[in-house]
Design an enzyme around this catalytic site. Structure first.
Site, PDB file in Angstrom:
ATOM      1  N   ASP A 105       0.870  -1.193   0.179  1.00  0.00           N
ATOM      2  CA  ASP A 105       0.087   0.047   0.204  1.00  0.00           C
ATOM      3  C   ASP A 105       0.980   1.284  -0.234  1.00  0.00           C
ATOM      4  OD1 ASP A 105      -2.225   1.591   0.169  1.00  0.00           O
ATOM      5  OD2 ASP A 105      -2.296   1.746   2.269  1.00  0.00           O
ATOM      6  N   SER A 106       0.076   2.402  -0.199  1.00  0.00           N
ATOM      7  CA  SER A 106       1.105   3.611  -0.337  1.00  0.00           C
ATOM      8  C   SER A 106       1.314   4.099   1.120  1.00  0.00           C
ATOM      9  CB  SER A 106       0.185   4.657  -0.789  1.00  0.00           C
ATOM     10  OG  SER A 106      -0.913   4.787  -0.314  1.00  0.00           O
ATOM     11  N   CYS A 127      -3.769  -1.069  -2.154  1.00  0.00           N
ATOM     12  CA  CYS A 127      -3.932   0.387  -2.425  1.00  0.00           C
ATOM     13  C   CYS A 127      -5.020   0.410  -3.716  1.00  0.00           C
ATOM     14  CB  CYS A 127      -2.622   0.984  -3.026  1.00  0.00           C
ATOM     15  SG  CYS A 127      -2.546   2.858  -3.199  1.00  0.00           S
ATOM     16  N   GLU A 144      -6.248   9.557   8.913  1.00  0.00           N
ATOM     17  CA  GLU A 144      -4.605   9.602   9.459  1.00  0.00           C
ATOM     18  C   GLU A 144      -4.707  10.443  10.613  1.00  0.00           C
ATOM     19  OE1 GLU A 144      -1.551   9.329   7.604  1.00  0.00           O
ATOM     20  OE2 GLU A 144      -2.505   7.785   5.932  1.00  0.00           O
ATOM     21  N   CYS A 165     -11.005   2.798  -1.121  1.00  0.00           N
ATOM     22  CA  CYS A 165      -9.796   3.369  -0.635  1.00  0.00           C
ATOM     23  C   CYS A 165      -9.584   2.787   0.768  1.00  0.00           C
ATOM     24  CB  CYS A 165     -10.104   5.088  -0.460  1.00  0.00           C
ATOM     25  SG  CYS A 165      -8.559   5.927   0.671  1.00  0.00           S
ATOM     26  N   HIS A 181      -8.377   3.599   3.405  1.00  0.00           N
ATOM     27  CA  HIS A 181      -8.808   4.210   4.634  1.00  0.00           C
ATOM     28  C   HIS A 181     -10.198   4.148   5.052  1.00  0.00           C
ATOM     29  CE1 HIS A 181      -4.700   5.572   4.126  1.00  0.00           C
ATOM     30  NE2 HIS A 181      -4.782   6.431   4.983  1.00  0.00           N
TER      31      HIS A 181
END
Ligand code: DGL
Length: 300
Positions: free
Chosen positions: A13-14, A77, A154, A192, A194
């Site tokens: 993942d990024s 990702c 985040e 996504c 997240h």
């Protein structure tokens, strides 16, 4: 479990959001060995060009295979899957699975109307990878970029009034887009890494503001299920490798916390920046401690 019969699965993942995919993989294939790379130094991918995303993703995939011995690769990702799956497949000699196709398949299984809402990063939406994958399955995908959601997650604001309001605004915009096209969506794809952490809040906003009948699809879960199926097929089909299947076969149940902790010991995480932040926040995504995270330098 003998070391030589345990497959090593690379997950990329990024950042550390992709640990939601690893968490789902651990549930499906608890006995595999996992190497996870979060390219945290170069995150976010969601605002970058295809060329840059492909270069970063191919380098990351090569690290997991050439240096960590991964035999399969799962691209957790969404942005890398949407813009660079071909580039990654060309760069490495092992099977590669992305998250877009399984997410679209799960939407098809869930949707009655065939109209599907998709929320994702800017780059993923601009690529129309989800809309195209939906179209190939006879669905109509209505996409919207939600660039504020990654920083909110985040920041740890996953159960917060501000985040709820941001989600409400994005969902209203999506609904307006659907209404303008006279579509009747009944499914929402979280496109996504997240967003699974926002799932309870998204579901709450849907219940409070409607439309209530929308089903939420988590592409992390759908990808893990697809990965388990593929690995199962591949290994049960190969002569002399049947024993190997048993070592990481799908169970799909929610393990108790002790079992989850034991399975998490099979995970080795790498990051290209700030291992402290990765260790601190990563456990929220993984559902158990990440263990010591190793710093790697993949260049600029
Ligand atoms: N991992 C990215 C995705 O799933 C989100 C974070 C980023 O923009 O790099 O699209």
């Amino acid at each position: 479990v003998k070391a030589d019969t345990t497959p090593t699965i690379g997950v990329f993942d990024s950042g550390f959001g992709g640990l939601t995919v690893l968490r789902a993989l651990l549930q499906q294939m608890p006995h595999a060995r996992y190497v996870f790379l979060g390219d945290t130094a170069r995150l976010p991918y969601g605002s970058k060009s295809r060329r840059t995303i492909a270069k970063y993703a191919a380098e990351s995939a090569q690290f997991l295979i050439n240096e960590q011995g991964a035999e399969y690769l799962v691209i957790a990702c969404n942005t890398a899957s949407a813009l660079a799956l071909d580039a990654i497949q060309e760069a490495v000699p092992v099977p590669v699975l992305g998250v877009i196709e399984p997410g679209a398949q799960a939407a098809r299984a869930a949707s009655q109307t065939g109209d599907v809402l998709v929320i994702a990063t800017d780059a993923t939406v601009q690529s129309h990878a989800y809309a195209n994958a939906c179209k190939a399955l006879g669905l109509h995908g209505i996409e919207r970029a939600c660039p504020l959601l990654v920083p909110l997650v985040e920041e740890g604001w996953t159960d917060n009034a501000v985040t709820a309001e941001v989600i409400r605004i994005y969902l209203d915009q999506l609904q307006a887009d659907a209404a303008a096209e006279n579509l009747h969506p009944d499914t929402l794809v979280l496109g996504c890494t997240h967003y699974p952490l926002l799932r309870p809040l998204i579901e709450k906003v849907l219940i409070e503001h409607g439309p209530k009948e929308i089903r939420v699809i988590d592409s992390a879960e759908a990808t893990a299920e697809r990965a388990a199926k593929l690995f199962h097929q591949q290994n049960s089909g190969a002569p002399g490798r049947g024993h190997r299947e048993a070592n990481f076969a799908s169970r799909g149940e929610d393990p108790d916390s002790q079992t989850r902790e034991a399975n998490c010991a099979q995970v080795h995480c790498f990051a290209t920046d700030s291992v402290e932040k990765f260790e601190r926040l990563g456990s929220r995504f993984l559902g158990c401690p990440t263990g010591p995270v190793e710093l790697v330098d993949l260049g600029g």
